[in-house]
Motif scaffolding. Structure first.
Motif, PDB file in Angstrom:
ATOM      1  N   LEU A 140       1.013  -1.181  -0.301  1.00  0.00           N
ATOM      2  CA  LEU A 140      -0.355  -0.340  -0.269  1.00  0.00           C
ATOM      3  C   LEU A 140       0.640   0.966   0.084  1.00  0.00           C
ATOM      4  CD1 LEU A 140      -2.850  -0.955   2.598  1.00  0.00           C
ATOM      5  CD2 LEU A 140      -3.081  -0.499   0.354  1.00  0.00           C
ATOM      6  N   TRP A 141       0.527   1.804  -0.682  1.00  0.00           N
ATOM      7  CA  TRP A 141       1.417   3.762  -0.204  1.00  0.00           C
ATOM      8  C   TRP A 141       1.326   4.196   0.732  1.00  0.00           C
ATOM      9  CZ3 TRP A 141       2.766   5.656  -5.345  1.00  0.00           C
ATOM     10  CH2 TRP A 141       2.932   7.202  -5.348  1.00  0.00           C
ATOM     11  N   THR A 142       2.670   4.651   1.100  1.00  0.00           N
ATOM     12  CA  THR A 142       2.436   5.299   2.332  1.00  0.00           C
ATOM     13  C   THR A 142       2.736   6.954   2.300  1.00  0.00           C
ATOM     14  OG1 THR A 142       5.377   5.724   1.952  1.00  0.00           O
ATOM     15  CG2 THR A 142       3.959   3.157   2.773  1.00  0.00           C
ATOM     16  N   LYS A 143       2.562   7.658   3.252  1.00  0.00           N
ATOM     17  CA  LYS A 143       3.349   9.029   3.150  1.00  0.00           C
ATOM     18  C   LYS A 143       4.244   9.045   3.009  1.00  0.00           C
ATOM     19  CE  LYS A 143       2.994  12.680   7.031  1.00  0.00           C
ATOM     20  NZ  LYS A 143       3.119  12.833   8.378  1.00  0.00           N
ATOM     21  N   GLU A 144       5.483   8.688   3.103  1.00  0.00           N
ATOM     22  CA  GLU A 144       6.457   8.956   3.052  1.00  0.00           C
ATOM     23  C   GLU A 144       6.758   9.268   1.266  1.00  0.00           C
ATOM     24  OE1 GLU A 144       6.205   8.660   6.696  1.00  0.00           O
ATOM     25  OE2 GLU A 144       5.602   6.847   4.942  1.00  0.00           O
ATOM     26  N   GLU A 145       5.517   8.390   0.398  1.00  0.00           N
ATOM     27  CA  GLU A 145       6.320   8.669  -0.575  1.00  0.00           C
ATOM     28  C   GLU A 145       5.308   9.798  -1.450  1.00  0.00           C
ATOM     29  OE1 GLU A 145       5.514   4.823  -3.100  1.00  0.00           O
ATOM     30  OE2 GLU A 145       4.776   4.321  -1.451  1.00  0.00           O
TER      31      GLU A 145
ATOM     32  N   LEU B  50      16.722  19.100   4.542  1.00  0.00           N
ATOM     33  CA  LEU B  50      16.417  19.039   3.382  1.00  0.00           C
ATOM     34  C   LEU B  50      17.290  19.029   2.284  1.00  0.00           C
ATOM     35  CD1 LEU B  50      14.110  22.070   4.082  1.00  0.00           C
ATOM     36  CD2 LEU B  50      13.069  20.216   3.560  1.00  0.00           C
ATOM     37  N   GLY B  51      17.186  18.798   1.062  1.00  0.00           N
ATOM     38  CA  GLY B  51      17.794  19.031   0.173  1.00  0.00           C
ATOM     39  C   GLY B  51      18.382  17.157  -0.037  1.00  0.00           C
ATOM     40  N   LYS B  52      19.431  16.885  -1.201  1.00  0.00           N
ATOM     41  CA  LYS B  52      20.286  16.069  -1.735  1.00  0.00           C
ATOM     42  C   LYS B  52      18.758  15.397  -2.712  1.00  0.00           C
ATOM     43  CE  LYS B  52      24.350  16.592   1.270  1.00  0.00           C
ATOM     44  NZ  LYS B  52      25.500  16.170   1.984  1.00  0.00           N
ATOM     45  N   GLY B  53      18.018  15.643  -2.966  1.00  0.00           N
ATOM     46  CA  GLY B  53      16.396  14.837  -3.409  1.00  0.00           C
ATOM     47  C   GLY B  53      15.887  14.541  -2.518  1.00  0.00           C
ATOM     48  N   ALA B  54      15.897  14.895  -1.825  1.00  0.00           N
ATOM     49  CA  ALA B  54      15.217  14.773   0.184  1.00  0.00           C
ATOM     50  C   ALA B  54      13.863  16.184  -0.273  1.00  0.00           C
ATOM     51  CB  ALA B  54      15.475  15.032   1.513  1.00  0.00           C
ATOM     52  N   GLY B  55      12.442  15.123  -0.557  1.00  0.00           N
ATOM     53  CA  GLY B  55      11.687  16.506   0.005  1.00  0.00           C
ATOM     54  C   GLY B  55      11.051  16.092   1.354  1.00  0.00           C
ATOM     55  N   ALA B  56      10.444  17.245   1.718  1.00  0.00           N
ATOM     56  CA  ALA B  56      10.038  17.935   3.175  1.00  0.00           C
ATOM     57  C   ALA B  56       8.125  17.195   3.247  1.00  0.00           C
ATOM     58  CB  ALA B  56       9.673  19.414   3.413  1.00  0.00           C
ATOM     59  N   LEU B  57       7.963  17.025   4.333  1.00  0.00           N
ATOM     60  CA  LEU B  57       6.647  15.712   4.717  1.00  0.00           C
ATOM     61  C   LEU B  57       6.533  16.825   5.577  1.00  0.00           C
ATOM     62  CD1 LEU B  57       7.471  12.341   4.913  1.00  0.00           C
ATOM     63  CD2 LEU B  57       6.674  13.365   3.412  1.00  0.00           C
ATOM     64  N   ASP B  58       7.155  17.934   6.294  1.00  0.00           N
ATOM     65  CA  ASP B  58       6.954  18.604   7.020  1.00  0.00           C
ATOM     66  C   ASP B  58       6.080  20.171   6.491  1.00  0.00           C
ATOM     67  OD1 ASP B  58       5.791  20.119   9.899  1.00  0.00           O
ATOM     68  OD2 ASP B  58       7.893  20.528  10.221  1.00  0.00           O
ATOM     69  N   TYR B  59       5.672  20.300   6.491  1.00  0.00           N
ATOM     70  CA  TYR B  59       5.073  21.857   5.961  1.00  0.00           C
ATOM     71  C   TYR B  59       5.705  23.161   6.598  1.00  0.00           C
ATOM     72  CZ  TYR B  59       1.675  19.079   3.118  1.00  0.00           C
ATOM     73  OH  TYR B  59       1.352  17.681   2.373  1.00  0.00           O
ATOM     74  N   ALA B  60       5.604  22.834   7.677  1.00  0.00           N
ATOM     75  CA  ALA B  60       6.304  24.144   8.271  1.00  0.00           C
ATOM     76  C   ALA B  60       7.616  24.102   8.339  1.00  0.00           C
ATOM     77  CB  ALA B  60       5.530  24.377   9.914  1.00  0.00           C
TER      78      ALA B  60
END
Length: 566
Positions: free
Chosen positions: A190-195, A374-384
């Motif tokens: 199943l799809w996860t939040k981290e995706e 953040l950076g190095k291909g990592a997206g942010a899951l925390d909007y704030a």
């Protein structure tokens, strides 16, 4: 002898073949009436649970919406997914609002076409979703009057590959009434939040009033609710101008986010169409401007400039040399840069700040990114992430989102925001820099300025083209960019035109990871109403210039009237 019926000893009257066919057709029709187009498609438990769906829908926040889990019978959507993967062709579509691959436009799929014959499950799904029976079901669980939804088919299969997204909007186009998304992501795992790839819903706030303008609602900078795109679930909501704000989060994982996106239409458009995001983006006026007001330059600059020949004084050069790479202060370089700017109306000055300041800024910004992961291909899951007492989130989300530095203490040497603000005040707002720009561009002395220190976080932040920032008088944009990489000019093969190298600078220059500034010309005339995800076509492109992100690089662009930057 009975007189109430025929004599059974006599043979029955002979029937014609036409009468036999008519009876067979009547029996077939009768049998079809006892079946439903929803059979073996929509789970019967879903159809019998109207009351619970309606109650959940009515209580939902930030605005009414619903989620139907396990909407189709076991095994059906797996067949739909297989048909999409095996028989459809994807077409890449991109604009400032979205990046997506569309595979099947089901509204234009003819029932007797070759494609339809190859995809019987998709055709069966379309028939079920737009049947009178299911439309009645949608009306009930959306608290709509019976007969509100028409039989108009409007849906397409979309694929959000890694890096794809859809920015904040309210879906108000024409007669759309109910928006729905049927998720076709992989059943297992199943799809996860981290995706990433979540449906994001936004709360609304009253827009600041300007000159007595009518109060209107705009979305907050961050969504307040997200929905994971789980296989065989369907999210839905009634489309309302200035209320149904939503977006699709960037996909961070390796798997594509497949879905069937569609709308049910009403007989007429909703009221207050002028509040729709598409209308707002095409509207001019002070209340639509997101760039802020201008501040007059110091009088000493314009007065001194008027009495001079425009040459930089030695005192000016000595002041600027504290900050600016000396190569850009020599007469020969200034002459060469000015000639290029006059020819192209833009120029990029790499390694603009001296090493002292460039090194300090690189260390401070790198520290921020490492702290915030953040950076190095990592997206942010925390909007704030990154928001604090000095960095505030700036919206509204249907036009822009980024962090703006608002701190006032410029003595913090380790602070990225304070260091950048110091450069802004000491260099960009100085009369010496104004005379430098005049010498560099031959445009004359700048009379006013506006600017801000911004941070764009990967996977979260952006700006959108809209008529509120439409240039009414010519301006000179001066943007000093800091990003990962060395800020070197990328090299291209002269014979093929292909980019050489795969370092960070080349990645920025490719445009595949965003971060670029784009200049487009506004439409001269009103065009026909179009969808928020209309097809991107190079033939209709109004792009004038695209400037890639590059570390320690000053971009100067002369922006004429009728131009937008995002």
């Amino acid at each position: 002898m009975s007189t109430t019926g025929p004599d059974k000893s006599e043979p029955p009257p002979k029937r014609s073949r036409l009468e036999d066919v008519a009876e067979e057709k009547a029996e077939l029709t009768s049998n079809d009436d006892t079946c439903s187009v929803l059979d073996n498609v929509v789970d019967s438990r879903v159809l019998s649970n109207v009351g619970q769906y309606l109650e959940t829908y009515q209580d939902a926040k930030p605005y009414r919406h619903g989620l139907i889990e396990g909407i189709c019978v076991d095994g059906f959507l797996e067949n739909v997914l297989d048909e999409i993967k095996q028989n459809s062709k994807v077409k890449f579509k991109e604009s400032d609002l979205f990046r997506v691959y569309q595979s099947i436009d089901m509204a234009n799929l003819s029932g007797d076409s070759v494609d339809a014959e190859k995809m019987p499950y998709i055709m069966k799904l379309r028939s079920a979703l737009y049947s009178s029976e299911f439309r009645s079901f949608v009306e009930k669980i959306s608290d709509l009057e019976s007969g509100t939804l028409t039989e108009q088919v409007d849906c397409a299969a979309n694929c959000h590959a890694p890096g794809c997204h859809l920015l904040c909007h309210d879906d108000v186009i024409g007669t759309r009434k109910v928006s729905y998304i049927l998720y076709l992501t992989d059943p297992l795992p199943l799809w996860t939040k981290e995706e990433g790839g979540q449906l994001e819903l936004y709360d609304s706030i009253i827009e600041d009033e300007t000159d007595g303008a009518r109060k209107r609602m705009v979305p907050k900078a961050f969504p307040c609710k997200t929905i994971i795109p789980t296989f065989n679930n369907m999210a839905y909501f009634v489309v309302k101008p200035g209320e149904s704000f939503h977006s699709v989060q960037e996909v961070f994982g390796d798997r594509p986010r497949l879905s069937l996106q569609g709308w049910y239409h009403a007989k007429s458009a909703p009221s207050q169409m002028e509040d729709a995001t598409l209308s707002r983006l095409k509207t001019t006026g002070k209340e639509e401007d997101t760039d802020g007001a201008y501040t007059e330059m110091e009088h000493e600059m314009t007065k001194e400039d008027q009495a001079s020949t425009g040459d930089l004084s030695e005192a000016d050069r000595e002041y600027l040399a504290q900050y600016i790479n000396g190569i850009y202060l020599s007469d020969s370089s200034l002459k060469e840069i000015c000639a290029r700017f006059e020819d192209e109306s833009s120029v990029q000055l790499r390694h603009f700040l001296v090493d002292k300041w460039a090194t300090q800024i690189k260390a401070a910004t790198t520290q921020c990114d490492e702290r915030d992961r953040l950076g190095k291909g990592a997206g942010a899951l925390d909007y704030a992430v990154g928001v604090d007492s000095e960095w505030k989130a700036t919206g509204p989300a249907h036009k822009q989102r980024f962090l703006e530095y608002t701190g006032t203490d410029l003595s913090k040497a380790q602070s990225a925001g304070a260091t950048l603000q110091n450069i802004k005040c000491s260099v960009f707002e100085s009369p010496q820099f104004g005379r430098f720009l005049k010498k560099l561009t031959s445009l004359g002395a700048p009379l006013a300025y506006r600017g801000r220190v911004r941070r764009f976080r990967p996977g979260l932040d952006y700006t959108v083209a809209h008529y509120g920032i439409l240039t009414r008088k010519p301006v000179l944009d001066a943007t000093l960019c800091f990003a990962a990489g060395s800020g070197n000019q990328c090299i291209y093969d002269e014979s093929t035109g292909d980019q050489e190298g795969f370092d960070t600078d080349a990645v920025w220059d490719s445009g595949d990871v965003g971060g670029f500034e784009c200049y487009i010309a506004a439409d001269d005339e009103d065009e026909e109403e179009h969808d928020a995800d209309d097809e991107y076509d190079d033939e209709d492109d109004t792009e004038l210039l695209s400037v890639s992100a590059s570390d320690n690089t000053l971009s100067l662009v002369y922006r004429n009237e009728g131009t937008m930057r995002f």
